[in-house]
Design an enzyme around this catalytic site. Structure first.
Site, mmCIF file in Angstrom:
data_model
loop_
_atom_site.group_PDB
_atom_site.id
_atom_site.type_symbol
_atom_site.label_atom_id
_atom_site.label_comp_id
_atom_site.label_asym_id
_atom_site.label_seq_id
_atom_site.Cartn_x
_atom_site.Cartn_y
_atom_site.Cartn_z
ATOM 1 N N GLU A 87 0.852 -1.196 0.000
ATOM 2 C CA GLU A 87 0.000 0.000 0.000
ATOM 3 C C GLU A 87 0.888 1.247 0.000
ATOM 4 O OE1 GLU A 87 -2.959 -0.458 -1.140
ATOM 5 O OE2 GLU A 87 -3.561 -1.919 0.350
ATOM 6 N N HIS A 88 0.553 2.210 -0.829
ATOM 7 C CA HIS A 88 1.275 3.490 -0.900
ATOM 8 C C HIS A 88 2.740 3.314 -1.303
ATOM 9 C CE1 HIS A 88 -2.075 5.893 0.621
ATOM 10 N NE2 HIS A 88 -2.380 4.791 1.282
ATOM 11 N N THR A 89 3.032 2.218 -1.933
ATOM 12 C CA THR A 89 4.385 2.007 -2.458
ATOM 13 C C THR A 89 4.460 2.379 -3.934
ATOM 14 O OG1 THR A 89 3.687 -0.281 -2.717
ATOM 15 C CG2 THR A 89 5.149 0.185 -0.872
ATOM 16 N N SER A 145 -25.703 6.595 -16.168
ATOM 17 C CA SER A 145 -25.379 5.579 -15.154
ATOM 18 C C SER A 145 -26.666 4.932 -14.658
ATOM 19 C CB SER A 145 -24.658 6.244 -13.972
ATOM 20 O OG SER A 145 -24.803 5.435 -12.819
ATOM 21 N N GLY A 173 -12.613 1.064 -1.505
ATOM 22 C CA GLY A 173 -11.204 0.675 -1.618
ATOM 23 C C GLY A 173 -10.970 -0.393 -2.667
ATOM 24 N N SER A 209 -11.357 0.278 -5.970
ATOM 25 C CA SER A 209 -10.999 0.990 -7.208
ATOM 26 C C SER A 209 -12.088 1.042 -8.256
ATOM 27 C CB SER A 209 -9.754 0.361 -7.834
ATOM 28 O OG SER A 209 -8.644 0.815 -7.178
ATOM 29 N N SER A 210 -13.270 1.421 -7.821
ATOM 30 C CA SER A 210 -14.318 1.639 -8.822
ATOM 31 C C SER A 210 -13.898 2.780 -9.754
ATOM 32 C CB SER A 210 -15.652 1.956 -8.150
ATOM 33 O OG SER A 210 -15.497 3.004 -7.238
ATOM 34 N N SER A 211 -13.098 3.715 -9.241
ATOM 35 C CA SER A 211 -12.685 4.851 -10.087
ATOM 36 C C SER A 211 -11.769 4.383 -11.220
ATOM 37 C CB SER A 211 -12.008 5.932 -9.248
ATOM 38 O OG SER A 211 -11.139 5.364 -8.319
ATOM 39 N N ASP A 224 -3.791 0.773 -9.444
ATOM 40 C CA ASP A 224 -5.201 0.417 -9.639
ATOM 41 C C ASP A 224 -5.515 0.216 -11.123
ATOM 42 O OD1 ASP A 224 -5.216 0.884 -6.969
ATOM 43 O OD2 ASP A 224 -6.346 2.753 -7.072
HETATM 44 C C1 GLA Z 1 -5.134 4.278 -4.151
HETATM 45 C C2 GLA Z 1 -4.306 4.748 -5.347
HETATM 46 C C3 GLA Z 1 -3.196 3.761 -5.695
HETATM 47 C C4 GLA Z 1 -2.388 3.371 -4.468
HETATM 48 C C5 GLA Z 1 -3.302 3.013 -3.307
HETATM 49 C C6 GLA Z 1 -2.543 2.803 -2.013
HETATM 50 O O1 GLA Z 1 -5.869 3.140 -4.467
HETATM 51 O O2 GLA Z 1 -5.128 4.953 -6.470
HETATM 52 O O3 GLA Z 1 -2.378 4.291 -6.699
HETATM 53 O O4 GLA Z 1 -1.483 4.389 -4.124
HETATM 54 O O5 GLA Z 1 -4.282 4.005 -3.053
HETATM 55 O O6 GLA Z 1 -1.742 1.684 -2.105
#
Ligand code: GLA
Length: 380
Positions: free
Chosen positions: A25-27, A60, A115, A117-119, A163
């Site tokens: 995460e956040h890497t 939508s 969390g 990643s629907s985006s 994502d």
């Molecule tokens: C979100 C971001 C990703 C990633 C994660 C954390 O999902 O879109 O790029 O940084 O947070 O791991």
């Protein structure tokens, strides 16, 4: 177009999946490693060319509303979800690729703000569909990158590449060990039998999520800037070792140090997790999940009480090997490695306790690593 388009005979349908992140995460924006997988939950996007040169309409089904825009008058919208679409169109137009008017109808079984990643699923599905509809000739990596750029410019989150990469490149039965510096990747088979991946959706999204995300990114950059004073050739936290970081601890300040320390350790955990999965060492996989959550909670500080509650809840249950919050943070889903024979009981117990603690009905899903974005033509 507020309502469903009157004449809609779609030419193609794109299935664009969400993702889980097993660890890392956040890497990604620190040029490190991640280990995500696409999942079965997805957004489906139906497309037709509408014969106009510039008029586009998107509807939508989930929101039961839509919007229209003109290709020559693109600008960010006040409505967040519209920006994922407008941002992708903007990136394509910016490249000089020729689009024409189109209609698109969206339907999703991917919970929003969870969390998963629907985006990214929406961005990549849009890029995939327009690429096909107008023969743009974009390859998968170009679609990944322009979807990420759309999030930077139109949505305002300075996200990494994980994502979008996972959504497009996913492979059934595998997680993707992605090196975010080189973009080299290795498909890691996921054989968890008799364990299953169960997501518990906290159903909370703290509104810190997007602002604090950019703050974390900046703190990592600040840490890197301090490190560079002593090690001028450094390009990212990826190249920093524990002893290099410690040598700058005193001048860095506690918060910046802990952010950087988390990133270094999380990178290590990704590699260890990939190895543990290859060796089918599921105890180790579980232990790494718990360790990662502690880092998220105490050092990177992107967890929240609801996620912590659900992770802590699992700790005395021998049928659960590990758990952690997955995704960008401040809510969304926890990912749990649960023995198959205990899944129903676990969900019932967690639902009850969570309801007592927060008066929220959580949602639970079993997820399987699945294939990435796909597209099929409709025979009219
Ligand atoms: C979100 C971001 C990703 C990633 C994660 C954390 O999902 O879109 O790029 O940084 O947070 O791991």
């Amino acid at each position: 177009m507020k309502g469903f388009p009157t004449y809609f005979t779609p030419e193609l349908v794109v299935a664009s999946p969400g993702r889980i992140n097993l660890i890392g995460e956040h890497t990604d924006y620190n040029m490190g490693y991640v280990l995500p997988a696409a999942i079965e939950k997805k957004i489906s996007l139906q497309f037709q060319r509408n014969g106009s040169q510039k008029n586009c309409r998107v509807f939508s089904k989930n929101f039961n509303t839509g919007f229209e825009f003109d290709l020559s008058l693109l600008a960010p919208s006040q409505v967040t979800w519209e920006n994922y679409i407008l941002g992708v169109v903007h990136e394509i137009v910016k490249r000089g690729d020729r689009l024409g008017g189109f209609d698109c109808v969206l339907e999703s079984d991917l919970p929003i703000g969870s969390g998963l990643s629907s985006s990214a699923a929406l961005e990549c599905g849009m890029a995939y569909g327009l690429n096909q509809l107008f023969n743009l000739g974009l390859d998968k990596l170009e679609m990944v990158k322009l979807s990420q750029a759309a999030e930077h410019t139109y949505v305002g989150t300075q996200c990494g590449i994980m994502d979008q990469f996972a959504s497009v490149m996913g492979k059934a039965g595998h997680a993707i060990l992605l090196d975010c510096r080189s973009l080299d990747y290795e498909m890691i088979p996921i054989n968890l039998n008799p364990y299953k991946i169960i997501l518990l959706n906290t159903k909370v999204v703290h509104n810190l999520a997007s602002s604090e995300y950019n703050v974390r990114k900046r703190q990592c950059e600040e840490g890197l800037a301090v490190l560079r004073r002593r090690y001028p050739t450094l390009k990212s936290l990826r190249e920093v070792t524990g002893s290099m970081l410690d040598s700058c601890k005193a001048i860095m300040g506690d918060i910046t140090y802990r952010r950087c320390d988390f990133v270094l350790k999380e990178n290590e955990r990704v590699l260890q997790m990939a190895e543990a999965l290859k060796q089918n060492n599921l105890q180790k996989v579980g232990q790494l999940l718990y360790e990662a959550h502690e880092g998220i909670r105490k050092d990177y500080e992107v967890s929240c009480v609801e996620s912590d509650f659900l992770v802590d809840f699992t700790k005395d249950l021998p049928e659960i090997l590990g758990a952690r919050q997955t995704g960008g943070g401040f809510g969304g889903c926890t990912l749990n490695l649960v023995h198959g024979s205990f899944v129903d009981e676990f969900i019932a117990m967690a639902t009850l306790s969570y309801q007592e603690a927060y008066t929220i009905d959580l949602e639970a899903y079993e997820v399987l690593p699945s294939q990435g974005t796909s597209c099929s033509m409709v025979q009219n």
